[in-house]
Design a protein around this motif. Structure first.
Motif, short mmCIF file in Angstrom:
data_model
loop_
_atom_site.label_atom_id
_atom_site.label_comp_id
_atom_site.label_asym_id
_atom_site.label_seq_id
_atom_site.Cartn_x
_atom_site.Cartn_y
_atom_site.Cartn_z
N VAL A 172 6.37 -23.01 26.48
CA VAL A 172 5.85 -23.81 25.40
C VAL A 172 7.28 -24.03 24.50
CG1 VAL A 172 3.52 -23.15 25.45
CG2 VAL A 172 5.06 -21.75 24.19
N GLU A 173 7.18 -25.12 23.63
CA GLU A 173 8.14 -25.16 22.78
C GLU A 173 7.90 -25.99 21.54
OE1 GLU A 173 12.34 -27.00 23.85
OE2 GLU A 173 10.98 -28.68 23.16
N ASN A 174 8.15 -25.35 20.17
CA ASN A 174 7.73 -25.91 19.18
C ASN A 174 8.78 -25.29 17.78
OD1 ASN A 174 5.92 -23.22 19.95
ND2 ASN A 174 6.75 -22.87 17.75
N ILE A 175 8.59 -25.97 16.79
CA ILE A 175 9.40 -25.66 15.63
C ILE A 175 8.80 -24.69 14.67
CG2 ILE A 175 10.72 -27.91 15.53
CD1 ILE A 175 8.75 -28.94 13.47
N ALA A 176 9.56 -23.94 13.90
CA ALA A 176 8.99 -22.90 13.15
C ALA A 176 9.88 -22.85 11.66
CB ALA A 176 8.96 -21.49 13.82
N ASP A 219 11.71 -38.25 10.37
CA ASP A 219 11.56 -37.70 11.50
C ASP A 219 10.16 -37.06 11.56
OD1 ASP A 219 11.49 -35.91 13.76
OD2 ASP A 219 13.54 -35.50 13.84
N PRO A 220 8.97 -37.91 12.16
CA PRO A 220 7.91 -37.37 12.05
C PRO A 220 7.66 -36.16 12.75
CG PRO A 220 8.02 -39.70 12.49
CD PRO A 220 9.41 -39.52 12.55
N TYR A 221 8.42 -35.87 13.64
CA TYR A 221 8.40 -34.83 14.45
C TYR A 221 8.27 -33.35 13.77
CZ TYR A 221 9.12 -31.02 18.10
OH TYR A 221 9.05 -29.93 18.75
N HIS A 222 9.59 -33.50 13.10
CA HIS A 222 9.76 -32.24 12.31
C HIS A 222 9.00 -32.07 11.02
CE1 HIS A 222 13.47 -32.26 14.96
NE2 HIS A 222 13.45 -30.93 14.55
N ASN A 223 8.54 -33.48 10.74
CA ASN A 223 7.48 -33.29 9.30
C ASN A 223 6.02 -32.94 9.53
OD1 ASN A 223 9.69 -34.28 7.90
ND2 ASN A 223 9.15 -36.27 8.15
N GLU A 224 5.70 -32.98 10.95
CA GLU A 224 4.26 -32.72 11.41
C GLU A 224 3.65 -31.44 10.72
OE1 GLU A 224 0.83 -33.71 13.47
OE2 GLU A 224 2.48 -34.72 12.56
N PRO A 225 4.41 -30.22 10.83
CA PRO A 225 3.55 -29.14 10.00
C PRO A 225 3.12 -29.36 8.66
CG PRO A 225 5.37 -28.65 11.13
CD PRO A 225 5.39 -29.91 11.19
N PRO A 290 18.40 -21.60 2.38
CA PRO A 290 17.51 -20.48 2.39
C PRO A 290 16.52 -20.49 3.67
CG PRO A 290 16.52 -21.61 0.64
CD PRO A 290 17.77 -22.60 0.98
N PHE A 291 15.94 -21.74 3.80
CA PHE A 291 15.03 -22.25 4.75
C PHE A 291 15.71 -23.27 5.75
CE2 PHE A 291 12.59 -20.65 1.29
CZ PHE A 291 11.91 -19.71 1.68
N ALA A 292 15.01 -23.35 7.00
CA ALA A 292 15.25 -24.55 7.98
C ALA A 292 13.80 -24.69 8.65
CB ALA A 292 16.41 -24.24 8.93
N ILE A 293 13.73 -25.80 9.18
CA ILE A 293 12.55 -26.26 9.83
C ILE A 293 13.23 -26.65 11.28
CG2 ILE A 293 10.70 -27.71 10.36
CD1 ILE A 293 10.08 -27.61 7.28
N THR A 294 12.89 -25.94 12.38
CA THR A 294 13.59 -26.41 13.52
C THR A 294 13.15 -25.57 14.53
OG1 THR A 294 15.76 -26.87 14.58
CG2 THR A 294 15.87 -24.94 13.39
N GLY A 295 13.85 -25.82 15.93
CA GLY A 295 13.28 -25.43 17.27
C GLY A 295 14.27 -24.28 17.78
N PRO A 296 14.01 -23.54 18.70
CA PRO A 296 14.74 -22.61 19.51
C PRO A 296 15.77 -23.04 19.94
CG PRO A 296 12.86 -23.33 20.94
CD PRO A 296 12.69 -23.89 19.53
N GLN A 325 -4.09 -24.61 7.03
CA GLN A 325 -3.00 -24.52 8.04
C GLN A 325 -2.12 -25.50 8.72
OE1 GLN A 325 -2.26 -21.06 9.44
NE2 GLN A 325 -0.41 -22.32 9.82
N ALA A 326 -0.84 -25.19 8.31
CA ALA A 326 0.24 -26.25 8.56
C ALA A 326 0.25 -26.11 10.43
CB ALA A 326 1.52 -25.93 8.09
N GLN A 327 0.35 -27.25 11.21
CA GLN A 327 0.37 -27.12 12.48
C GLN A 327 1.54 -27.94 13.05
OE1 GLN A 327 -3.94 -28.65 13.21
NE2 GLN A 327 -3.83 -26.94 14.42
N PRO A 328 2.33 -27.46 14.04
CA PRO A 328 3.41 -28.07 14.37
C PRO A 328 3.16 -28.62 15.75
CG PRO A 328 3.86 -25.43 14.84
CD PRO A 328 2.47 -25.84 14.07
N PHE A 329 3.83 -29.53 16.24
CA PHE A 329 3.71 -30.17 17.39
C PHE A 329 3.92 -29.02 18.46
CE2 PHE A 329 4.17 -34.71 15.95
CZ PHE A 329 2.76 -34.98 16.22
N VAL A 330 3.26 -29.01 19.60
CA VAL A 330 3.66 -28.00 20.63
C VAL A 330 4.04 -28.86 21.92
CG1 VAL A 330 2.98 -26.10 22.01
CG2 VAL A 330 2.26 -26.09 19.52
#
Length: 444
Positions: A172-176, A219-225, A290-296, A325-330
């Motif tokens: 599985v793969e998602n951002i955090a 970027d709708p993908y990274h904005n999804e959460p 201080p923060f980033a929203i990205t994936g592995p 609850q914020a939900q990222p795409f998986v």
């Protein structure tokens, strides 16, 4: 991966223009090789949001089956892992099993084109969001994965389409939410706390960028959460995991609230449309965000990733936003069985008995760095803080909708975000216009 290429819908037209003759095979019963003749195809692609090539034409070489009994298509990352596994299966069954290397972004389209000719694969490795195209076109068939409880729930959901499972998941793969632990020592429970901490650090001159999230310019993908945390949704998900394509939530009350929130975040400088992937890496990796929203992919990249830069960080689940609850795409990676195969029983045995094992999933984890779908394999890598963190973030997420209608979403939604983040026009009207455009495209 970092551009969401495997998660965003790609429209592909393929024309077979020539066939090259010849053969190249090894002797023996169980052989894993890369080619036995090739078929050349001219491929015209319309790039997904975030990519650069639009309408580009490339030439793709597809290996022929030769005298193989079973053929597996995999990309250059997974093929070396699968070859010894295929050898073992071939030796046990007394057959010739071939792993052929095909570019990941060509596997889906080429299966539908080459499969009916008899030159296609029996098994492919790919992403769950291919199901909308492959199931509806009759290119793949259901797979019995045994006990679904042995896998991460979201992984099984990803490969479930119209109540049937069409693939054995392996990762599985998602951002955090990535947090600089020197700047913000403790995980924060709410997005409101994240927002305050980030803006306070910016005001104090300790950072340049409050939240490093890839846009460039949207970027709708990274904005999804954050979109879901604000109450929005793209397509309504039913209790059984299916999606209702008639219920579009971009202009729902929650979706319009999200538009207002993104406009607010852009105005106060929390999120910027100017942040590209490279800027995100640079700012967070240098301690200037201080923060980033990205994936592995951003943490494990050997040349640019956060580990290579030596920054101290934690991978956190997305906190709640206004109590929601914020939900990222998986995204889910897995193995699918071609509907064109003449060896369905062998193909399914190989998938379930050899690819659904702990050893195989751990081997794929080592080359891909993504949390395994098989729970026992996931437990074996629990000492990897990245895997654990992204796994926890993904547990709150939902699979990227695999329905064909999803392809109508990206361009219009990206355009709406661009208007909102650059402060052009009314944000809610931008989302309303996007929703209208998406419904028109679906209807057409």
């Amino acid at each position: 991966m970092r551009l969401g290429k495997n998660l965003l819908a790609v429209s592909i037209g393929v024309t077979i223009v020539a066939a090259a003759c010849g053969s190249s095979s090894k002797s023996g019963g169980a052989t894993s090789t890369s080619a036995a003749g090739t078929t050349t195809a001219a491929v015209t692609t319309t790039a997904a949001p975030g990519t650069t090539a639009v309408g580009a034409t490339t030439t793709t070489t597809i290996p022929k089956r030769g005298d193989a009994d079973l053929v597996i298509w995999a990309d250059d990352t997974r093929a070396p892992v699968l070859k010894p596994i295929a050898d073992a299966f071939g030796a046990k069954e007394g057959i010739k099993v071939v792993v052929q290397q095909v570019a990941f972004d060509q596997i889906r389209s080429q299966l539908s084109i080459v499969g009916p000719t008899g030159e296609g694969p029996d098994v492919i490795v790919g992403a769950h969001d291919w199901l909308g195209e492959l199931v509806t076109s009759g290119a793949i068939q259901p797979v019995d994965i045994g006990n679904p409880a042995l896998y991460q729930k979201v992984a099984v959901q990803g490969f479930t389409y119209s109540g049937k499972v069409y693939g054995l998941p392996y990762a599985v793969e998602n951002i955090a939410l990535i947090r600089n632990t020197d700047l913000v020592p403790n995980a924060l429970a709410t997005w409101e706390e994240v927002e305050k901490a980030a803006l306070d650090l910016k005001a104090a001159g300790k950072v340049d960028l409050p939240i490093a999230v890839q846009q460039g310019p949207a970027d709708p993908y990274h904005n999804e959460p954050l979109f879901t945390g604000a109450g929005g949704y793209i397509f309504k998900q039913n209790a059984d995991g299916t999606y209702d394509a008639k219920d579009l939530g971009i202009d729902s009350a929650g979706g319009l609230n999200a538009a207002t929130m993104f406009a607010k975040w852009a105005k106060e400088g929390l999120i910027s449309s100017d942040v590209t992937y490279d800027i995100m890496i640079d700012k967070f990796g240098s301690g200037k965000a201080p923060f980033a929203i990205t994936g592995p992919w951003a943490t494990s990249d050997k040349t640019k990733g956060f580990k290579a830069k030596g920054i101290k960080y934690s991978v956190d689940p997305f906190p709640t936003l206004a109590g929601k609850q914020a939900q990222p795409f998986v995204g889910v990676q897995g193995f699918m069985v071609s509907n064109f195969t003449k060896k369905a029983a062998l193909a399914k045995t190989f998938v379930t008995d050899y690819l659904g094992t702990e050893a195989t999933q751990l081997a794929l984890y080592k080359v891909g760095g993504r949390p395994p779908a098989l729970l026992s394999a996931l437990a074996k890598v629990s000492d990897d803080i990245d895997v654990t963190g992204f796994g926890k973030a993904g547990a709150n997420g939902q699979p990227l909708p695999a329905i064909p209608q999803m392809s109508a979403v990206w361009d219009a939604f990206k355009n709406a975000y661009t208007l909102v983040l650059t402060g052009k026009g009314d944000p809610q009207q931008a989302f309303k216009d996007a929703a209208a455009a998406i419904r028109t495209k679906i209807a057409g």
